[in-house]
Design an enzyme around this catalytic site. Structure first.
Site, mmCIF file in Angstrom:
data_model
loop_
_atom_site.group_PDB
_atom_site.id
_atom_site.type_symbol
_atom_site.label_atom_id
_atom_site.label_comp_id
_atom_site.label_asym_id
_atom_site.label_seq_id
_atom_site.Cartn_x
_atom_site.Cartn_y
_atom_site.Cartn_z
ATOM 1 C CB ILE A 1 7.541 6.028 14.490
ATOM 2 C CG1 ILE A 1 8.665 4.996 14.403
ATOM 3 C CG2 ILE A 1 7.400 6.808 13.173
ATOM 4 C CD1 ILE A 1 10.031 5.522 14.067
ATOM 5 C CE LYS B 1 -1.666 1.474 4.154
ATOM 6 N NZ LYS B 1 -1.325 2.861 4.466
ATOM 7 C CG ASN B 2 2.268 2.667 3.584
ATOM 8 O OD1 ASN B 2 1.112 3.020 3.323
ATOM 9 N ND2 ASN B 2 2.667 2.365 4.807
ATOM 10 N NE ARG C 1 -0.442 11.754 7.552
ATOM 11 C CZ ARG C 1 0.039 12.955 7.797
ATOM 12 N NH1 ARG C 1 -0.631 13.783 8.558
ATOM 13 N NH2 ARG C 1 1.201 13.333 7.291
ATOM 14 C CG ASP D 1 -3.592 9.302 11.567
ATOM 15 O OD1 ASP D 1 -2.816 9.209 12.529
ATOM 16 O OD2 ASP D 1 -3.394 8.793 10.465
ATOM 17 C CG ASP E 1 3.006 0.940 9.676
ATOM 18 O OD1 ASP E 1 2.570 1.800 10.460
ATOM 19 O OD2 ASP E 1 3.347 1.197 8.510
HETATM 20 N N1 EPU Z 1 7.052 14.007 11.115
HETATM 21 C C1 EPU Z 1 7.179 15.314 11.496
HETATM 22 N N2 EPU Z 1 7.294 16.246 10.508
HETATM 23 C C2 EPU Z 1 7.294 15.941 9.189
HETATM 24 C C3 EPU Z 1 7.158 14.587 8.818
HETATM 25 C C4 EPU Z 1 7.041 13.633 9.803
HETATM 26 O O1 EPU Z 1 7.180 15.629 12.670
HETATM 27 O O2 EPU Z 1 7.419 16.849 8.358
HETATM 28 C C5 EPU Z 1 6.934 12.978 12.174
HETATM 29 C C6 EPU Z 1 5.549 12.346 12.166
HETATM 30 O O3 EPU Z 1 4.629 13.117 12.897
HETATM 31 C C7 EPU Z 1 5.829 11.003 12.775
HETATM 32 C C8 EPU Z 1 7.239 10.665 12.294
HETATM 33 O O4 EPU Z 1 7.814 11.912 11.879
HETATM 34 O O5 EPU Z 1 5.810 11.110 14.156
HETATM 35 C C9 EPU Z 1 7.311 9.677 11.142
HETATM 36 O O6 EPU Z 1 6.556 10.136 10.063
HETATM 37 P P1 EPU Z 1 6.829 9.707 8.547
HETATM 38 O O7 EPU Z 1 6.801 10.955 7.736
HETATM 39 O O8 EPU Z 1 8.034 8.839 8.452
HETATM 40 O O9 EPU Z 1 5.554 8.822 8.250
HETATM 41 P P2 EPU Z 1 4.500 8.995 7.082
HETATM 42 O O10 EPU Z 1 5.189 9.206 5.802
HETATM 43 O O11 EPU Z 1 3.451 9.961 7.487
HETATM 44 C C10 EPU Z 1 4.496 6.463 6.442
HETATM 45 C C11 EPU Z 1 3.460 5.369 6.315
HETATM 46 C C12 EPU Z 1 3.004 4.944 7.690
HETATM 47 C C13 EPU Z 1 4.207 4.445 8.474
HETATM 48 C C14 EPU Z 1 5.260 5.573 8.540
HETATM 49 C C15 EPU Z 1 6.532 5.168 9.243
HETATM 50 C C16 EPU Z 1 2.386 5.907 4.243
HETATM 51 C C17 EPU Z 1 1.152 6.308 3.541
HETATM 52 N N3 EPU Z 1 2.322 5.864 5.572
HETATM 53 O O12 EPU Z 1 3.848 7.553 7.093
HETATM 54 O O13 EPU Z 1 2.106 3.842 7.481
HETATM 55 O O14 EPU Z 1 3.802 4.112 9.764
HETATM 56 O O15 EPU Z 1 5.604 5.982 7.208
HETATM 57 O O16 EPU Z 1 7.094 4.080 8.636
HETATM 58 O O17 EPU Z 1 3.390 5.603 3.626
HETATM 59 C C18 EPU Z 1 0.169 2.534 7.783
HETATM 60 O O18 EPU Z 1 0.391 2.045 6.680
HETATM 61 O O19 EPU Z 1 -0.695 2.057 8.577
HETATM 62 C C19 EPU Z 1 0.953 3.708 8.214
HETATM 63 C C20 EPU Z 1 0.584 4.486 9.208
#
Ligand code: EPU
Length: 449
Positions: free
Chosen positions: A350, A22-23, A115, A139, A328
């Site tokens: 995380i 998915k991601n 998101r 979320d 995850d």
């Molecule tokens: N963060 C910040 N500022 C930013 C970006 C991130 O503070 O500008 C923080 C976030 O708040 C969080 C941490 O950094 O606490 C990690 O966030 P990250 O950006 O790595 O995660 P994401 O891109 O929002 C993706 C996956 C998530 C997975 C995370 C970590 C997708 C659509 N989502 O989220 O997947 O948990 O990486 O590996 O790719 C899921 O599939 O159920 C899911 C939540």
């Protein structure tokens, strides 16, 4: 809203295929925006989030069609007494026809449901020079900042602001290369910045970049499209901007989180599950934890097999960005700890709200105490079936597995969360020999005033 009804005291045995991640697929679809013309992405999981991403792209002027694939995962010898009875179309091939100039606005009605639609920010800014994407907010797993996305794009020359619930960015003179240090290896920020940098003028270097397999997948596709990205899978990405990209065909990598879910499910139910379609190299620490808990893990040609023939031993788990233990899979790690012999310390690094689902597991009789980002879990021989609520995708999937380890019946509500990430969850569980069904939720009673 449906519920999933699980009859506990069950053991998973058999072979299960895993579709594309998915991601990864969500971001590959966004990356298609970078080239006018027809991009074709295969092994895309048939889940709600992908359908919503399709709608986001349609609203941006793309034509998006989904075609069912026959089982994309080659058959492998099964250890199951149950024959593989797979639905024919487990995955889709998605065709995205991108117009010469896509639209540049993504509304809140879709962004709040997905998101990940924030990942159109980078490609649209690179293509159109301006973009307006609704701010997705936090979320159920915690606050989810965008500051690193915003700061990185600003370094590349974007004027960027948060106004009336939208992230509004423009780069009237185009984006230029820059050196960007991420405070944290954010997956989403790395992806957005890479997608912006591939068409920027000059060289961009991203330090402390995310190293997840999904980052490697998107960089591979972008390089096939004509981008010049070096270092994918390492903490430093070097991107030399090019004037334009061309559309391509690309197959999505297997979903390591779904694969990891099956690994923990096999361990928790003292079962024997062969997972096909996802590389064990994406899951090294997770599979090592399963082995430390007493499981036997074997790598196969197209996946891995997990066997557990004893009550699991308690193991400690710490989530970290890849190659660390994936956040995850935290609900699965806590589920395993709940039925293990001994006490486990589980640390989440995380997301600040990841432990929200723990109260549901406690309803099943689990002994869990959380303090900040730590949870102490004292294993119980058996859990006890009860009604529980899925709070997010992974928590929902984990509660279903916990229900298999409980006496009696467990009913999981709010299963639309599970539909966002697990294409055939109930059918796959049934094919592994357990009694699980999906039912229409009972009507809520109306109370008189
Ligand atoms: N963060 C910040 N500022 C930013 C970006 C991130 O503070 O500008 C923080 C976030 O708040 C969080 C941490 O950094 O606490 C990690 O966030 P990250 O950006 O790595 O995660 P994401 O891109 O929002 C993706 C996956 C998530 C997975 C995370 C970590 C997708 C659509 N989502 O989220 O997947 O948990 O990486 O590996 O790719 C899921 O599939 O159920 C899911 C939540």
């Amino acid at each position: 809203m449906d519920v999933i009804r699980v009859v506990g005291g069950a053991r998973l045995a058999g072979s299960v295929p895993v579709e594309g991640a998915k991601n990864s697929a969500l971001k590959l679809m966004a990356a298609a925006l970078l080239a006018p013309g027809r991009t074709v992405i295969s092994n895309v999981p048939r889940i709600t989030d992908i359908a919503i991403m399709g709608e986001v792209l349609r609203r941006l002027g793309c034509e998006v069609t989904f075609a069912a694939e026959s089982d994309p995962v080659p058959a492998s010898p099964t250890v199951s007494p149950v024959p593989d009875s797979l639905p024919v179309s487990r995955a889709s091939t998605v065709t995205i026809d991108v117009p010469p100039m896509p639209g540049c606005e993504a509304d809140y009605d879709l962004v709040r449901r997905l998101r990940a639609s924030i990942c159109v920010l980078g490609p649209l800014l690179a293509r159109c020079g301006q973009v307006r994407v609704a701010h997705p907010g936090g979320d159920a797993i915690g606050s989810r900042g965008l500051d690193m996305h915003v700061a990185g794009l600003a370094r590349m020359g974007a004027d960027i602001a948060n106004e009336h619930g939208f992230v509004i960015a423009s780069a009237p003179r185009g984006l230029h290369g820059a050196t960007i240090w991420l405070d944290f290896p954010s997956v989403g920020a790395t992806e957005n910045l890479v997608m912006a940098a591939v068409l920027a003028d000059g060289v961009t270097e991203i330090d402390n970049a995310a190293r997840e397999p999904e980052i490697v997948d998107i960089c591979t596709m972008l390089n096939q499209m004509g981008a010049q990205i070096d270092g994918a899978g390492s903490a430093t990405l070097r991107i030399e901007g090019v004037p334009e990209l061309r559309p391509v065909r690309h197959a999505t990598i297997g979903d390591r989180i779904v694969g990891g879910t099956w690994a923990f499910a096999a361990a928790m139910t003292q079962g024997d599950v062969t997972v096909r379609g996802v590389s064990s190299t994406f899951l090294e620490i997770a599979l090592d934890k399963v082995a430390t808990a007493g499981g036997t893990v074997d790598t196969t040609d197209d996946g891995f097999r997990v066997r557990m023939d004893r009550r699991p031993r308690a193991v400690d788990v710490v989530t970290l960005p890849f190659p660390g233990f994936a956040t995850d899979l935290l609900p699965m790690a806590i589920g395993l700890a709940s039925v293990s012999e001994g006490a486990s310390l589980v640390t989440e690094n995380i997301f600040d709200g990841r432990f929200m689902f723990v109260n549901e597991l406690v309803r099943l009789g689990a002994d869990i105490k959380t303090d900040g980002h730590h949870a102490v879990v004292r294993g119980r021989e058996r859990l006890s079936g009860a009604p529980v609520r899925a709070t997010d995708i992974r928590a929902g999937a984990g509660l279903v597995i916990a229900g298999l380890c409980a006496d009696g019946v467990t009913e999981i509500s709010h299963v639309h969360h599970i539909d966002r990430g697990y294409p055939n969850y109930v059918a796959d569980l049934c094919s592994l020999g357990v009694q699980v069904e999906r039912l229409a939720a009972p009507q809520e009673p109306a109370y008189r005033m």
